[in-house]
Enzyme design. Structure first.
Site, mmCIF file in Angstrom:
data_model
loop_
_atom_site.group_PDB
_atom_site.id
_atom_site.type_symbol
_atom_site.label_atom_id
_atom_site.label_comp_id
_atom_site.label_asym_id
_atom_site.label_seq_id
_atom_site.Cartn_x
_atom_site.Cartn_y
_atom_site.Cartn_z
ATOM 1 N N LYS A 90 0.815 -1.214 0.000
ATOM 2 C CA LYS A 90 0.000 0.000 0.000
ATOM 3 C C LYS A 90 0.853 1.271 0.000
ATOM 4 O O LYS A 90 0.537 2.234 -0.713
ATOM 5 C CB LYS A 90 -0.924 -0.026 1.215
ATOM 6 C CG LYS A 90 -1.848 1.166 1.367
ATOM 7 C CD LYS A 90 -2.955 0.852 2.367
ATOM 8 C CE LYS A 90 -2.436 0.451 3.725
ATOM 9 N NZ LYS A 90 -1.900 1.609 4.502
ATOM 10 N N ARG B 19 12.671 -9.561 11.959
ATOM 11 C CA ARG B 19 12.083 -8.769 13.043
ATOM 12 C C ARG B 19 10.992 -9.571 13.755
ATOM 13 O O ARG B 19 10.354 -10.441 13.164
ATOM 14 C CB ARG B 19 11.478 -7.474 12.480
ATOM 15 C CG ARG B 19 12.486 -6.621 11.768
ATOM 16 C CD ARG B 19 11.934 -5.276 11.340
ATOM 17 N NE ARG B 19 10.566 -5.317 10.832
ATOM 18 C CZ ARG B 19 10.016 -4.315 10.157
ATOM 19 N NH1 ARG B 19 10.713 -3.217 9.917
ATOM 20 N NH2 ARG B 19 8.772 -4.391 9.730
ATOM 21 N N ARG C 272 -1.822 -9.680 13.288
ATOM 22 C CA ARG C 272 -1.970 -8.358 12.662
ATOM 23 C C ARG C 272 -3.022 -8.390 11.564
ATOM 24 O O ARG C 272 -3.803 -7.445 11.407
ATOM 25 C CB ARG C 272 -0.629 -7.898 12.092
ATOM 26 C CG ARG C 272 0.407 -7.560 13.150
ATOM 27 C CD ARG C 272 1.787 -7.425 12.539
ATOM 28 N NE ARG C 272 1.852 -6.368 11.538
ATOM 29 C CZ ARG C 272 2.816 -6.286 10.617
ATOM 30 N NH1 ARG C 272 3.754 -7.223 10.557
ATOM 31 N NH2 ARG C 272 2.821 -5.294 9.766
ATOM 32 N N ARG D 179 10.768 -11.277 4.815
ATOM 33 C CA ARG D 179 11.393 -9.969 4.982
ATOM 34 C C ARG D 179 12.556 -10.070 5.964
ATOM 35 O O ARG D 179 12.473 -10.732 6.989
ATOM 36 C CB ARG D 179 10.355 -8.957 5.477
ATOM 37 C CG ARG D 179 10.850 -7.525 5.474
ATOM 38 C CD ARG D 179 9.724 -6.532 5.481
ATOM 39 N NE ARG D 179 8.814 -6.678 6.621
ATOM 40 C CZ ARG D 179 7.756 -5.893 6.818
ATOM 41 N NH1 ARG D 179 7.476 -4.947 5.934
ATOM 42 N NH2 ARG D 179 6.987 -6.069 7.872
ATOM 43 N N ARG E 204 -10.610 5.144 10.266
ATOM 44 C CA ARG E 204 -10.288 3.874 10.922
ATOM 45 C C ARG E 204 -11.510 3.233 11.584
ATOM 46 O O ARG E 204 -11.416 2.101 12.062
ATOM 47 C CB ARG E 204 -9.194 4.092 11.975
ATOM 48 C CG ARG E 204 -7.875 4.534 11.382
ATOM 49 C CD ARG E 204 -6.803 4.679 12.437
ATOM 50 N NE ARG E 204 -6.467 3.409 13.063
ATOM 51 C CZ ARG E 204 -5.603 2.537 12.565
ATOM 52 N NH1 ARG E 204 -5.003 2.788 11.415
ATOM 53 N NH2 ARG E 204 -5.332 1.422 13.195
#
Length: 219
Positions: free
Chosen positions: A13, A160, A171, A127, A88
């Site tokens: 995004k 991470r 998430r 990642r 939101r």
């Protein structure tokens, strides 16, 4: 044109928001950017919001609404703007639609970059980050020249904590719970879904086509 960009973590995004901003000469505004702009401007509202955030608190809807109204009234928004991360909640969406009507602006075009959860888990678990220079890599799409080693300084790359599968799935569930009601409230008349599993170039062309259609309507 008024663009609202939604998409789960890892969908690309941010990359698409930056492209749309450059392509159509409109600001891509995140909630954080709005707060920072008010703080930098030295407004009382900005100072209050940043003080709350620095203490780990939540800024009230009333304060966020005032900041959105202030930021989107600035001269760089005269030809439209893109919001990333706002609204939101459904009440925020209702308020924002009323603001647009009050200003005589068109309804927003809502873009949702949609990617299946498991594909996002694969993307995000690939990642890697350099602990020294913080450069981001992806073992699948943007690998370092030597596997596991930073191109810049030779440091060993790390995964991470927020890129571990169990955290990623949490998430994604939080994103669905937060965004689902908003997309449902806007409905199919305003929401344009983009298949985010395509290549970045294909996604870019898809979001650009939607934005071009919106720009014609805005004109």
């Amino acid at each position: 044109m008024i663009l609202l960009l939604f998409g789960p973590p890892g969908c690309g995004k941010g990359t698409q928001a930056a492209h749309l901003a450059e392509r159509f000469h409109i600001p891509a505004i995140s909630t954080g950017e709005m707060f920072r702009a008010e703080c930098n401007a030295g407004t009382e509202l900005g100072k209050a919001a940043c003080s709350i955030i620095s203490r780990g608190g939540l800024v009230s809807d009333e304060a966020v609404e005032s900041i959105v109204a202030s930021r989107t009234a600035r001269p760089d928004c005269v030809n439209g703007f893109l919001l990333d991360g706002y609204p939101r909640t459904v009440p925020q969406a209702i308020w924002f639609s009323a603001l647009l009507r009050q200003r005589g602006l068109p309804e927003p075009v809502v873009m949702h970059i949609d990617v299946a959860d498991e594909a996002l888990v694969v993307r995000l678990t690939a990642r890697r980050q350099c602990p020294a220079c913080l450069q981001i890599y992806n073992a699948i799409s943007i690998p370092p020249r030597v596997p596991g080693i930073c191109d810049r300084d030779g440091a060993l790359l790390i995964t991470r904590d927020d890129d571990r599968p169990e955290v990623i799935r949490q998430r994604l569930r939080a994103y669905d719970q937060l965004t689902g009601p908003i997309l449902k409230w806007y409905g199919p008349r305003l929401v344009r879904c983009v298949d985010g599993s395509q290549s970045p170039g294909e996604v870019r062309r898809a979001v650009e086509a939607i934005a071009f259609e919106a720009s014609c309507a805005f004109a």
